[in-house]
Design an enzyme around this catalytic site. Structure first.
Site, mmCIF file in Angstrom:
data_model
loop_
_atom_site.group_PDB
_atom_site.id
_atom_site.type_symbol
_atom_site.label_atom_id
_atom_site.label_comp_id
_atom_site.label_asym_id
_atom_site.label_seq_id
_atom_site.Cartn_x
_atom_site.Cartn_y
_atom_site.Cartn_z
ATOM 1 N N TYR A 178 0.809 -1.224 0.000
ATOM 2 C CA TYR A 178 0.000 0.000 0.000
ATOM 3 C C TYR A 178 0.841 1.274 0.000
ATOM 4 C CZ TYR A 178 -3.900 -3.110 1.151
ATOM 5 O OH TYR A 178 -4.839 -4.111 1.140
ATOM 6 N N LYS A 231 3.489 -15.712 1.652
ATOM 7 C CA LYS A 231 3.395 -16.326 0.319
ATOM 8 C C LYS A 231 4.826 -16.572 -0.168
ATOM 9 C CE LYS A 231 0.792 -17.532 -3.239
ATOM 10 N NZ LYS A 231 -0.095 -18.695 -3.201
ATOM 11 N N ASP A 283 -3.003 -18.401 1.185
ATOM 12 C CA ASP A 283 -4.194 -18.990 0.548
ATOM 13 C C ASP A 283 -4.771 -20.108 1.403
ATOM 14 O OD1 ASP A 283 -1.775 -20.148 -0.033
ATOM 15 O OD2 ASP A 283 -2.180 -20.536 -2.137
ATOM 16 N N ASP A 326 -4.992 -7.060 5.790
ATOM 17 C CA ASP A 326 -6.206 -6.315 5.462
ATOM 18 C C ASP A 326 -7.346 -7.299 5.169
ATOM 19 O OD1 ASP A 326 -7.958 -4.357 4.750
ATOM 20 O OD2 ASP A 326 -6.917 -3.731 2.931
ATOM 21 N N ASP A 343 -10.499 -8.925 8.098
ATOM 22 C CA ASP A 343 -11.941 -8.808 7.817
ATOM 23 C C ASP A 343 -12.596 -10.180 7.740
ATOM 24 O OD1 ASP A 343 -11.977 -6.102 7.828
ATOM 25 O OD2 ASP A 343 -12.706 -5.849 5.781
#
Ligand code: NAD
Length: 366
Positions: A140, A190, A222, A246, A250
């Site tokens: 980001y 990852k 994943d 992020d 959630d």
């Protein structure tokens, strides 16, 4: 005397924050901690009073405090303002000014509320996990970023970049949190594809040497996303980069079912923490005494734990909330379809929590 700056903000922010402050003050003083509160404006309220979503004086005050308790910002009144002067700018600025690099989002399910989740009760009952997300680096914020026209084609790029210091400091927060909980940390990555993740694995392993009591596991992002809905109880603390955190925070939060129940903490280099409910300013509920204060109250419990090193009053608050819910009390957002219950308002819910803390005084209510 510890100074806490309170930034209630807009919409239901002031309604839930005043209740959280009441519970915080009561739980702290019962455990011998004296707190001094200073109220200040942020967001739309600050725009209306001072023409800016956050004044420099308020930033300075926050810097000199032990912790900041925040409500929520924004609302339809300010929606048409230019993006860089809107209420949300105040929130982004205070997070940046305090250097808040670690975001902690617990997802715990109170037994009385397992029915609120979209997952089966037997999967959900007993979930108690914490996502620690890196907040100021990664994809980001990485450079270079931007758009270009290359040989007639639109192209866009972002860069995922971390240095070892950024990884180390958030890993430390995660190990410390795990040490206070069930001593299990899952690093989510990852590394089969990304060099950035490979560096994370290396640095997290190095930090692990300072925390021999905490068991460390590495999990691909994943498969972690799948395990969170299949077997969420296996997790204690998860630590991960900004992008993965992020999404996973959630996902984990929604397993618990209710926005009105979700607290958060953001911790910075200088030791200052900012504590706020995950939900927004809920303009649809303003002035109706209908907001659920438990996310804000849960954030106050996190403040005790992380900024005041006071786990006992934090636990007392959580136990009191569990007892109130177990006794059947609900704010409107927690009533499930088909249930008939007496609904309590925002203030009454906080009163019930105070009653269950074993406190007679209803002090601090304005
Ligand atoms: P929201 O979280 O305010 O509301 C979403 C839904 O959840 C609404 O139906 C609301 O009634 C309900 N809800 C939220 N908090 C609740 C609570 N404590 N008790 C009971 N019900 C609750 O999100 P939104 O509607 O997308 O945004 C409204 C405003 O809040 C916008 O201006 C947005 O920019 C702002 N916002 C602020 C923050 C923040 O300050 N951190 C976060 C998200 C949204």
């Amino acid at each position: 005397m510890e100074r806490i700056v309170v930034l209630p903000g807009d919409g239901i922010g002031p309604e839930v924050t005043v209740e959280a402050q009441r519970v915080l003050a009561a739980a702290a003083s019962r455990h011998g901690l004296e707190l001094e509160f200073e109220d200040e404006l942020i967001g739309g309220a600050s725009i209306d009073a001072h023409g800016t979503p956050l004044r420099d004086e308020v930033v300075d005050l926050c810097r000199k405090s032990r912790a900041v308790l925040l409500g929520a910002v924004g609302g339809p009144k300010w929606d048409d303002m230019p993006v860089d002067t809107r209420p949300e700018r105040g929130l982004l600025r205070i997070r940046k000014e305090l250097g808040l690099f670690a975001n902690l989002r617990p997802a715990a399910v109170f037994s009385a509320l397992t029915g609120a989740s979209s997952l089966r009760p037997e999967i959900v009952d007993g979930i108690d996990l914490l996502v620690v997300r890196e907040l100021t680096g990664g994809l980001y914020f990485g450079e270079p970023r931007g758009r270009a026209l290359v040989e007639g084609q639109r192209e866009a790029r972002n860069t995922m970049v971390y240095d070892e210091h950024e990884i180390e400091r958030v890993a430390r927060v995660a190990f410390e949190s795990a040490g206070r909980r069930r001593r299990h940390l899952t690093h989510v990555h990852k590394a089969n594809v990304l060099e950035v993740s490979q560096l994370w694995v290396e640095v997290v392993e190095e930090v692990a040497r300072d925390f021999p009591d905490v068991e460390l596991a590495h999990q691909l992002v994943d498969s972690c996303a799948m395990l969170l809905v299949r077997e969420p109880k296996r997790f204690d603390v998860l630590v991960t980069s900004n992008l993965f955190g992020d999404i996973l925070s959630d996902e984990a939060a929604m397993i618990t079912g209710s926005l009105g129940m979700l607290p958060s903490a953001s911790l910075g280099e200088g030791g200052i923490g900012l504590y706020e409910p995950v939900h927004g300013s809920a303009p649809d509920l303003v002035g109706r005494d209908a907001a659920n204060p438990l996310a804000a109250i849960g954030s106050a419990a996190m403040l005790l734990e992380h900024s005041l090193d006071a786990p006992e009053p934090a636990r007392a608050i959580r136990d009191a909330v569990a007892a109130v819910l177990a006794a059947g009390h609900r704010t409107a957002d927690l009533v499930l379809e088909g249930e008939t219950r007496d609904v309590v308002g925002c203030t009454a819910m906080a009163d019930l929590v105070l009653d269950n803390l074993g406190l007679d005084e209803r002090d601090g209510r304005s």
